[in-house]
Write a protein that holds these residues in place. Sequence first.
Motif, mmCIF file in Angstrom:
data_model
loop_
_atom_site.group_PDB
_atom_site.id
_atom_site.type_symbol
_atom_site.label_atom_id
_atom_site.label_comp_id
_atom_site.label_asym_id
_atom_site.label_seq_id
_atom_site.Cartn_x
_atom_site.Cartn_y
_atom_site.Cartn_z
ATOM 1 N N UNK A 133 0.859 -1.186 0.000
ATOM 2 C CA UNK A 133 0.000 0.000 0.000
ATOM 3 C C UNK A 133 0.894 1.235 0.000
ATOM 4 N N UNK A 134 0.495 2.226 -0.795
ATOM 5 C CA UNK A 134 1.274 3.451 -0.976
ATOM 6 C C UNK A 134 0.372 4.673 -0.785
ATOM 7 N N UNK A 135 0.942 5.813 -0.405
ATOM 8 C CA UNK A 135 0.143 7.022 -0.167
ATOM 9 C C UNK A 135 -0.026 7.897 -1.414
ATOM 10 N N UNK A 136 -0.102 7.277 -2.599
ATOM 11 C CA UNK A 136 -0.192 8.054 -3.840
ATOM 12 C C UNK A 136 -1.454 7.751 -4.645
ATOM 13 N N UNK A 137 -2.506 7.328 -3.964
ATOM 14 C CA UNK A 137 -3.754 6.998 -4.650
ATOM 15 C C UNK A 137 -4.709 8.177 -4.728
ATOM 16 N N UNK A 138 -5.832 7.970 -5.385
ATOM 17 C CA UNK A 138 -6.825 9.034 -5.535
ATOM 18 C C UNK A 138 -7.723 9.171 -4.306
ATOM 19 N N UNK A 139 -8.568 10.184 -4.313
ATOM 20 C CA UNK A 139 -9.588 10.357 -3.277
ATOM 21 C C UNK A 139 -10.515 9.144 -3.332
ATOM 22 N N UNK A 140 -11.146 8.756 -2.278
ATOM 23 C CA UNK A 140 -11.267 9.521 -1.038
ATOM 24 C C UNK A 140 -10.166 9.248 -0.014
ATOM 25 N N UNK A 141 -9.375 8.159 -0.169
ATOM 26 C CA UNK A 141 -8.393 7.823 0.873
ATOM 27 C C UNK A 141 -6.995 8.330 0.567
ATOM 28 N N UNK A 142 -6.673 8.540 -0.698
ATOM 29 C CA UNK A 142 -5.308 8.891 -1.074
ATOM 30 C C UNK A 142 -4.370 7.696 -1.049
ATOM 31 N N UNK A 143 -4.934 6.485 -0.890
ATOM 32 C CA UNK A 143 -4.128 5.273 -0.805
ATOM 33 C C UNK A 143 -4.214 4.472 -2.099
ATOM 34 N N UNK A 144 -3.136 3.746 -2.381
ATOM 35 C CA UNK A 144 -3.112 2.809 -3.510
ATOM 36 C C UNK A 144 -2.736 1.441 -2.971
#
Length: 156
Positions: A133-144
């Motif tokens: 898991x990375x912190x570069x995802x889209x809304x709503x969590x910002x997680x990938x």
Amino acid sequence: MDTRNSPTTEPTWRDVLHWAREGNPPPPRRDARDEAAWRAALDPEAFRVLRGKGTEAPHSSPMCSLFEPGRYACAGCGTLLFDAASKYDSRSGWPSFTAPVAAGLVGYHADHRHGMTRIEATCQVCDGHLGHVFPDGPAPTGLRYCINALALRKLA
């Protein structure tokens, strides 16, 4: 308000880091089969990924471009992990999601292999390696949640 153990709140990167350092929310149940039972239950490639912390080749699965309603379960123990509503095209080469369906299903662990630090995502029920898991995802969590397709089974 501290939401890190709330099953009704979508996780944040801060939650993920907290769980990786301090311990994960409890799973709903446990599947503690031994290695021989896992080898008998899984094909060799799924065993390599789920039990050996392997990674499949990027873009090797049609699941990467599958965007239709449904849910995704752990290919090892069958625990429901993700909903297609949180799936998106990250262009990373692996199926990607913004959040699991509930807290306590995905475990988070610091992974210092390969000369870097990442957060490994595992199935909390059977300890199967899912991906990272990375912190570069889209809304709503910002997680990938970058997940090996071999670690998942698509449900209707």
